[in-house]
Design a protein around this motif. Sequence first.
Motif, short mmCIF file in Angstrom:
data_model
loop_
_atom_site.label_atom_id
_atom_site.label_comp_id
_atom_site.label_asym_id
_atom_site.label_seq_id
_atom_site.Cartn_x
_atom_site.Cartn_y
_atom_site.Cartn_z
N THR A 1 64.39 60.10 -38.95
CA THR A 1 63.97 59.33 -40.12
C THR A 1 63.68 60.17 -41.36
N VAL B 1 55.47 55.62 -44.90
CA VAL B 1 55.47 56.73 -43.95
C VAL B 1 54.78 57.94 -44.58
N ASN C 1 55.29 60.53 -39.60
CA ASN C 1 56.43 61.19 -38.97
C ASN C 1 56.08 62.64 -38.64
N LEU D 1 57.11 58.51 -35.85
CA LEU D 1 58.57 58.51 -36.01
C LEU D 1 59.13 59.92 -35.93
N GLY E 1 61.32 62.82 -37.10
CA GLY E 1 61.96 63.33 -38.31
C GLY E 1 62.13 64.82 -38.13
N PRO F 1 61.76 54.57 -34.49
CA PRO F 1 62.63 54.63 -35.67
C PRO F 1 63.57 53.43 -35.80
#
Length: 273
Positions: free
Chosen positions: A5, A179, A204, A230, A232, A266
């Motif tokens: 992400t 985020v 993230n 998430l 990343g 995600p």
Amino acid sequence: MIVDTHSQLWTQEALATFPDFMLESYRKMFGDNITPTLEDTIRDMDEAGVDKAVIVAVDAETTFGFKTPNELVAQAVEKYPDRLIGFAGVDPRKGQVALKELEYAVKELGLKGLKFIPHLNELRTNDPLFYPIYELAQDLDIPVLFHTGTQYHARTRLRYCHPLDLDDVAVDFPRLKIVAAHFGWPWVGDAIALTMRHENLYLNIAGWAPKHYPDILVKYMNGPLQDKVLFGSDFPLVSRKRIISELRARQDLKPQVVEKILSDNPKRFLGLS
């Protein structure tokens, strides 16, 4: 499906206006190999087994003369439509121009989100200059990705990067998906508290090797935040393969949580099937 992400488009063309003193500060921290081609990006994804990755535009033109255009990100997505997801960048100091650019980026270029690096805009994320953009992003139903926590752009100030400023944003724009990137380190506890109390705010793990995660983050990843963290990479600063292999190697992270972070969360956040 594994979805990244948060990654950068740091090709030579994308960094054409990036100040030399900033690039040098990142090379000192992450090494010289941080300007990959677009094909290098896809190769890194393939080596890690990553199916899709977000790449971001940046607009800090009024402060540092730096801009990775939305059109350039859209061109990359057009070249690899099944692999890349584009996020726009606009400069809040441009006022109505920024609003027009965002609407164009989403409706005409097909970009799916928005990225802000507040220390490059020299504005805190709860500054009123951001608010019309948040309103539009909320109406367009796109997520907004914020850099939070420490950073290595020379001649910029860390005070713009505190995650607590997002408390105002989450309260004032309850339909906006937010985020907080890099889990806000060193203010990890603050970032966790925000994510716990706001349904519309996520964390993230971009830019970090998992073997260095703080204990408090791992505790909450295993527990109440397992559906709100998430994957990343922040590629090219950290390789996706390294992050995924270290995530799966950690004995203190539940395997089902790792898979949620890499895939389920995600996909749900980005609305992917």
